[in-house]
Design an enzyme around this catalytic site. Structure first.
Site, short mmCIF file in Angstrom:
data_model
loop_
_atom_site.label_atom_id
_atom_site.label_comp_id
_atom_site.label_asym_id
_atom_site.label_seq_id
_atom_site.Cartn_x
_atom_site.Cartn_y
_atom_site.Cartn_z
N LYS A 58 0.84 -1.21 0.00
CA LYS A 58 0.00 0.00 0.00
C LYS A 58 0.88 1.26 0.00
CE LYS A 58 -3.50 2.82 0.56
NZ LYS A 58 -4.52 3.12 -0.43
N LYS A 107 0.00 11.70 5.58
CA LYS A 107 0.30 10.60 6.51
C LYS A 107 0.96 9.43 5.76
CE LYS A 107 -2.98 7.79 6.97
NZ LYS A 107 -3.54 6.52 6.50
P1 NAD Z 1 -12.30 8.81 7.69
O1 NAD Z 1 -11.60 9.81 8.52
O2 NAD Z 1 -13.41 9.23 6.79
O3 NAD Z 1 -12.90 7.61 8.61
C1 NAD Z 1 -12.33 7.14 9.80
C2 NAD Z 1 -13.47 6.86 10.78
O4 NAD Z 1 -12.91 6.27 11.95
C3 NAD Z 1 -14.21 8.13 11.24
O5 NAD Z 1 -15.60 7.95 11.03
C4 NAD Z 1 -13.86 8.27 12.70
O6 NAD Z 1 -14.90 8.81 13.49
C5 NAD Z 1 -13.59 6.82 13.07
N1 NAD Z 1 -12.70 6.68 14.23
C6 NAD Z 1 -11.51 7.25 14.44
N2 NAD Z 1 -10.99 6.82 15.62
C7 NAD Z 1 -11.90 5.97 16.15
C8 NAD Z 1 -11.95 5.19 17.34
N3 NAD Z 1 -10.97 5.25 18.23
N4 NAD Z 1 -13.03 4.41 17.55
C9 NAD Z 1 -14.04 4.36 16.65
N5 NAD Z 1 -14.05 5.07 15.50
C10 NAD Z 1 -12.98 5.85 15.25
O7 NAD Z 1 -11.16 8.05 6.86
P2 NAD Z 1 -11.31 7.18 5.53
O8 NAD Z 1 -11.16 8.07 4.35
O9 NAD Z 1 -12.50 6.27 5.65
O10 NAD Z 1 -9.95 6.33 5.62
C11 NAD Z 1 -9.78 5.26 6.52
C12 NAD Z 1 -8.47 4.57 6.21
O11 NAD Z 1 -8.50 4.08 4.85
C13 NAD Z 1 -7.24 5.50 6.30
O12 NAD Z 1 -6.16 4.78 6.81
C14 NAD Z 1 -7.00 5.89 4.85
O13 NAD Z 1 -5.64 6.23 4.62
C15 NAD Z 1 -7.42 4.63 4.12
N6 NAD Z 1 -7.90 4.83 2.73
C16 NAD Z 1 -8.73 5.85 2.42
C17 NAD Z 1 -9.14 5.99 1.09
C18 NAD Z 1 -10.05 7.14 0.65
O14 NAD Z 1 -10.16 7.37 -0.55
N7 NAD Z 1 -10.70 7.84 1.57
C19 NAD Z 1 -8.72 5.09 0.11
C20 NAD Z 1 -7.90 4.04 0.49
C21 NAD Z 1 -7.50 3.91 1.80
#
Ligand code: NAD
Length: 324
Positions: free
Chosen positions: A201, A269
């Site tokens: 990744k 990040k």
């Molecule tokens: P996001 O910030 O939209 O979602 C994260 C969620 O986790 C939030 O709803 C937050 O409230 C929750 N959260 C955080 N800490 C918490 C805890 N302690 N307990 C319970 N809930 C908690 O992020 P995202 O865009 O969904 O990304 C998530 C992961 O996937 C990241 O590592 C990101 O790098 C990866 N990712 C994102 C994408 C994208 O296009 N958005 C694509 C591939 C990978």
């Protein structure tokens, strides 16, 4: 591992074929109780697709609103991490960063202390490979079967269950997780032992960031020469310069629309992960390091919430061509 239950059980009695599409895998209908922790941009559509595939999905998120949305989409809501994981066959974490996954995993109320022995833990978050390895060791010591499975494909890929998933872990654990992964992704590749999914990744994020930067430079260059960018994008996409960023993001970049998508904050990040891991391996990534600096500068200018394609704003600025 002794005393393990199969992570994916066959369920017949509670299944309602009129309301649920069963997931066919190797000739049997296999459904699991799946806990999803982190119902953000990615986690909520992934959990929703697991519901659609017929799994019993129980979700937890820091903010209640996202849990309510999962319940509206056919899942169940949990009141804590411990409540979510207690009866789960498969646990998916989809959290922002390494410290978030560490805090959910650890402690008396955490995932590792409360999941049942034999449960599969799929961490789909993008985190540091060394943290993934350490967490996998801690989980294995408690009889939990860890799989690191970061994803690529963005929000759209998550909505369409078309994610590309790079999977690290023991072969048997990866196979046990496969029916659940197949409900959220279309390309699922086991790349090696624990942590290697995160390493792949990191390489993905290196390529994506560098490609965005080059597409941004090309667009500003084309505009400076007063070439019709729409025609240019079309012809470039058909040749050797063709790539997914051109296909999916160039038109929005040309229109200066930077709705996320994938936030600058998260790509910053990830580029921190890439540069640290490259340094650790003694590998030079000059273009990647430059792009990491540019992503950091974009964030420092207050653009952390924009889509990562906003790298174009910096190219404009460096060229004295900012529009405002
Ligand atoms: P996001 O910030 O939209 O979602 C994260 C969620 O986790 C939030 O709803 C937050 O409230 C929750 N959260 C955080 N800490 C918490 C805890 N302690 N307990 C319970 N809930 C908690 O992020 P995202 O865009 O969904 O990304 C998530 C992961 O996937 C990241 O590592 C990101 O790098 C990866 N990712 C994102 C994408 C994208 O296009 N958005 C694509 C591939 C990978």
């Amino acid at each position: 591992m002794a005393g393990q239950r199969p992570a994916v059980r066959q369920r017949t009695g509670r299944h309602r074929p009129d309301q649920r599409r069963t997931h066919q895998h190797r000739g049997v209908h296999q459904m699991s109780t799946v806990a999803v922790i982190g119902l953000g941009i990615m986690g909520l559509p992934m959990a929703t697709n697991l519901c659609k595939a017929g799994h019993d999905v129980i979700g937890f998120n820091r903010s209640q609103g996202r849990i309510d949305r999962l319940v509206a989409n056919g899942g169940r809501g949990a009141t804590s991490v411990a409540d979510a994981v207690r009866d789960a066959d498969v646990i998916i974490t989809m959290l922002p960063d390494s410290p978030d996954v560490e805090s959910v995993a650890g402690g008396e109320d955490g995932l590792i202390a409360n999941a049942k022995s034999g449960a599969i833990w799929v961490d789909a978050s993008t985190i540091r490979p060394d943290v993934a390895i350490r967490l996998a060791q801690a989980a294995s010591a408690r009889g939990i079967r860890p799989v690191d499975a970061p994803v690529s494909g963005g929000e759209q890929g998550a909505i369409e269950a078309a994610l590309s998933i790079m999977v690290g872990g023991e072969a048997a654990d990866v196979e046990a997780a496969r029916p659940v992964l197949e409900a959220v992704g279309s390309t699922i590749v086991h790349v090696g032992p624990s942590g290697s999914g995160q390493t792949v990744k990191a390489a993905n994020q290196l390529i994506v960031a560098g490609t965005i930067q080059l597409v941004a430079e090309a667009l500003v260059f084309l505009e400076a020469h007063e070439v019709d960018t729409e025609s240019a994008i079309r012809v470039l996409a058909g040749g050797l310069a063709g790539n997914r960023i051109l296909d999916r993001k160039a038109a929005a970049m040309a229109a200066r629309t930077f709705e996320p998508g994938f936030r600058v904050d998260l790509h910053h990040k990830d580029l921190g992960i890439v540069t640290a891991a490259a340094r650790e391996a003694g590998v030079a990534i000059p273009l990647g390091a430059m792009t990491a600096q540019l992503m950091g500068a974009l964030r420092a200018q207050g653009h952390g919430s924009l889509d990562h394609s906003a790298l174009l704003l910096l190219v404009e600025q460096l060229s004295g061509r900012s529009r405002d």
